[in-house]
Design a protein around this motif. Structure first.
Motif, PDB file in Angstrom:
ATOM      1  N   GLN A  71      10.825  18.933  -1.123  1.00  0.00           N
ATOM      2  CA  GLN A  71      12.138  18.616  -1.672  1.00  0.00           C
ATOM      3  C   GLN A  71      13.237  19.449  -1.025  1.00  0.00           C
ATOM      4  O   GLN A  71      14.359  18.974  -0.824  1.00  0.00           O
ATOM      5  N   GLU A 104      15.118  16.842  -5.596  1.00  0.00           N
ATOM      6  CA  GLU A 104      16.283  17.701  -5.426  1.00  0.00           C
ATOM      7  C   GLU A 104      16.418  18.159  -3.974  1.00  0.00           C
ATOM      8  O   GLU A 104      15.425  18.296  -3.262  1.00  0.00           O
ATOM      9  N   ASN A 116      20.731  17.265  -7.071  1.00  0.00           N
ATOM     10  CA  ASN A 116      20.551  15.937  -6.492  1.00  0.00           C
ATOM     11  C   ASN A 116      21.833  15.504  -5.769  1.00  0.00           C
ATOM     12  O   ASN A 116      22.872  16.169  -5.861  1.00  0.00           O
TER      13      ASN A 116
END
Length: 339
Positions: free
Chosen positions: A265, A273, A329
């Motif tokens: 991520q 995220e 995000n």
């Protein structure tokens, strides 16, 4: 017949600029002569120009046409020479687009824009990096440098460009406009099997980049950590240890199940995220000011440059040159930019 064939061959061999100027002069000449021959028929020079162009393009709507013998004979002259001349011009234009596309695919065109990212060396890592860059920034363009005779990636996307050349030669980087680049990424040459030789070539490329563009942010992939000392006299902003990074990630994944997803991520914008950079706001005096405000908006402040100890420095003042990194995000980040 032989006479007209010689004329056609002569037109085809003309240089483009000469041909275009000749065509323009010929069209203007025909417009003026036809208007002088029949001013009452065409009423204005603009109408005459319209007739000449419809004649040369073989459209011939018939709304304007000469009525005198002199006008008709000159129109015949226009048919014989004008249609052929315009056909050659259109052919030259089409050929120019074809040549431009071929040169672009072969990496023979120079890049003249600014604020682009240059990636040196083609491979699977490069392919992934290009997609990641394009997804991360909707404006930035990417230049790929390699010795391949054809672009290894689809360059129909106007944000992707290919430069064919030796990455250790100055001319290659001049074509890539390296002095105006935003960043340079140097990947290890996957065609070389020996790890030491890979790093040796990377060092040579880094020396060339540093000599031509010392102020451009440079990231270099190195296979072995001990080889970083060889770059001590070369300005490299960041090193990526490919082998050690993969090994370390594999070990942590084995020790702490699921941790690899966290790494994924952070390093890729395709999952969950993401890591983003934000600038300091005027009302943020301490790290705690920034931390609390960002947290209230759905983002977590984790670092200032390469310092990950923000949670122990919350009461410290944020320096003006701070580079803050957050985790959130995409929607949250875009909302922060709007603020």
């Amino acid at each position: 017949m032989h006479f007209f064939l010689k004329i056609s061959l002569g037109l085809i061999k003309m240089r483009n600029l000469t041909l275009f100027i000749t065509s323009l002069v010929f069209i203007m000449m025909c417009t003026i002569i036809m208007y002088l021959l029949e001013p009452d028929t065409f009423e204005s020079v603009l109408n005459t120009f319209y007739f000449v162009m419809t004649t040369f393009s073989t459209v011939g709507y018939g709304d304007y046409s000469p009525v005198t013998m002199a006008g008709k004979m000159f129109a015949v002259f226009m048919y014989l020479f004008g249609i052929g001349l315009l056909g050659v011009v259109i052919g030259k234009i089409v050929d120019s687009f074809t040549i431009f596309r071929r040169k672009r695919e072969e990496g023979k065109l120079s890049y003249i824009k600014e604020n682009h990212v240059i990636i040196i060396g083609w491979g699977k890592k490069t392919d992934f990096a290009v997609k990641e860059i394009l997804d991360s920034d909707q404006q930035v363009e990417v230049i790929i440098i390699d010795t391949l005779t054809q672009a290894p990636i689809d360059v129909s996307n106007n944000r992707i460009h290919y430069i064919q050349g030796d990455p250790t030669e100055e001319e290659t980087y001049e074509k890539a406009n390296i002095e105006k680049a935003r960043a340079v990424i140097v990947f290890a040459d996957d065609t070389i099997q020996d790890g030491s030789l890979k790093d040796a070539k990377t060092l040579l490329v880094a020396i060339t980049v540093d000599r031509l563009a010392p102020d451009v942010h440079t990231t270099v992939e190195v296979l072995t950590e001990k080889h970083i000392s060889n770059f001590s006299h070369v300005r490299v902003d960041e090193f990526i240890l490919s082998q050690e990074t993969i090994s370390s990630l594999a070990v942590r994944s084995a020790m702490y199940k699921g941790v690899s997803k966290v790494y994924s991520q952070l390093i890729s914008r395709q999952h969950g995220e993401d890591l983003y950079k934000v600038t300091k706001k005027e009302h943020w005096v301490t790290y705690n000011d920034a931390f609390q405000e960002l947290l209230s908006k759905g983002a977590t402040l984790i670092a200032d440059r390469d310092q990950l100890n923000i949670n122990r420095r919350l009461q410290e003042e944020i320096p003006d040159e701070a580079v803050l990194y957050i985790i959130c995000n995409k929607e949250t980040y875009e909302a922060l930019l709007d603020d």
